[in-house]
Design an enzyme around this catalytic site. Structure first.
Site, PDB file in Angstrom:
ATOM      1  CE  LYS A 191      41.873  42.233  40.124  1.00 36.85           C
ATOM      2  NZ  LYS A 191      40.471  42.593  39.829  1.00 36.85           N
TER       3      LYS A 191
ATOM      4  CD  GLN B 134      37.427  41.924  41.715  1.00 35.92           C
ATOM      5  OE1 GLN B 134      38.498  42.533  41.710  1.00 35.92           O
ATOM      6  NE2 GLN B 134      37.147  40.978  40.839  1.00 35.92           N
TER       7      GLN B 134
ATOM      8  CG  ASP C  68      39.102  46.911  36.052  1.00 30.04           C
ATOM      9  OD1 ASP C  68      40.081  46.166  35.864  1.00 30.04           O
ATOM     10  OD2 ASP C  68      38.234  46.712  36.934  1.00 30.04           O
TER      11      ASP C  68
END
Ligand code: NAD
Length: 299
Positions: free
Chosen positions: A54, A100, A123
């Site tokens: 990322k 994460q 997200d």
């Protein structure tokens, strides 16, 4: 039949190049770059590797990114407080905040994810964003689901009136993908049925019984389970598009949920692992981060 490969790496590269230009326009207009902050808890090698991809993608498209490492012993309250502090901009502007996953088992993952303000939830996991998606007015779409839809659109694989079977019902992949592919067409959607919407969708899961009976009905079959070799050639209708979301490590190698070689003799299209959905997920995260920055700049 030998299936055409859905090259997610190449498509993600094209998307990144176009995002790079949009990021430059944003930076020229507002005098700063979009910024993504990633919270990385513990030292799991797989999580560290996803976070690294990322950060590298952010650097390629010109998005500022920071990783905030946190000890695996952090409590739910510690992590909620950290996310709130990041959102309060004590650490500089954070257009997108991403925690994460997975978090250590003692942490209440839902409580931590709910602490991410919905307008920075790149997200797309916050209940507000999930609700907007379910009502057909999406804001941040979970990146993997958005990436799969984009792959189908790019390959001009018709979805309208087709039967999509998704194996896996997680909030991260299966459920949002089902909502997206079954959604009404957005304004400007191509009239030829290749808009990644208007499908009839079946969701399968660990209690689905005769899985092969269901998957053989699919024009488009998506595997999102995390079990290597789950989808075998006899479970696939001739000519179907097969999208492999699964990521499994077998003897040090990355493989998906689909028995790639034999299935590619039956399918019409197939996405590989690695190089399929994974890079698309990262590209869609970059797209969501730019969107978050733009939303924060709107009057
Ligand atoms: P999850 O564990 O939350 O969900 C797995 C789903 O599979 C569950 O809904 C479960 O009911 C179903 N399932 C389990 N066993 C089954 C069986 N025998 N038959 C049918 N269904 C079964 O997982 P997730 O977070 O949705 O991830 C799924 C896979 O996708 C994992 O391998 C994960 O690593 C991968 N993944 C990949 C990306 C990417 O970018 N490529 C992104 C997210 C997840």
């Amino acid at each position: 039949m030998t299936a055409r490969m859905l090259d997610g790496r190449a498509l993600a590269g094209r998307l990144e190049r176009s995002l790079q230009q949009e990021v430059e326009t944003f930076a020229a207009m507002f005098g700063r770059r979009p910024r993504l902050v990633v919270v990385l808890v513990g030292d799991m090698a797989a999580s560290a590797s996803y976070v690294k991809s990322k950060s590298l993608a952010a650097a390629r498209v010109g998005i500022d990114s920071d990783v905030v490492p946190v000890a695996a012993t952090a409590s739910t309250a510690d992590l909620v407080a950290l996310v709130k502090a990041l959102a309060s901009e004590k650490h500089g502007p954070a257009d997108g905040i991403l925690v994460q996953l997975p978090l250590p088992p003692h942490v209440d993952t839902v409580a931590v994810l709910d602490a991410v303000p919905p307008d920075r939830d790149v997200d797309g996991f916050h209940p507000e964003n999930a609700g907007l998606l379910s009502q057909g007015r999406p804001r941040f779409i979970p990146c993997t689901a958005a990436g799969v839809q984009r792959m189908l659109i790019d390959a001009e694989i018709p979805t309208a009136g087709k039967h999509v079977v998704i194996v896996g019902r997680s909030d991260i992949v299966g459920k949002p993908l089902a909502l997206l592919l079954a959604s009404r067409p957005p304004v400007g959607c191509p009239p030829d049925g290749t808009g990644g919407c208007d499908a009839s969708v079946t969701i399968c899961h660990s209690r689905s019984g005769d899985l092969g009976h269901l998957t053989r009905q699919a024009d488009i079959l998506v595997a999102a389970v995390g079990r290597p070799g789950l989808i075998t050639a006899d479970m696939v209708r001739k000519g179907a598009a097969v999208i492999d979301v699964g990521i499994n490590r077998v003897e040090g190698k990355l493989v998906g949920d689909v028995d790639y070689g034999p299935v590619s003799e039956v399918a019409g299209w197939i996405s590989p692992v690695p190089g399929g959905v994974g890079p698309m997920t990262v590209a869609m995260l970059m797209s969501n981060t730019l969107l978050a920055a733009e939303i924060r700049r709107r009057p």
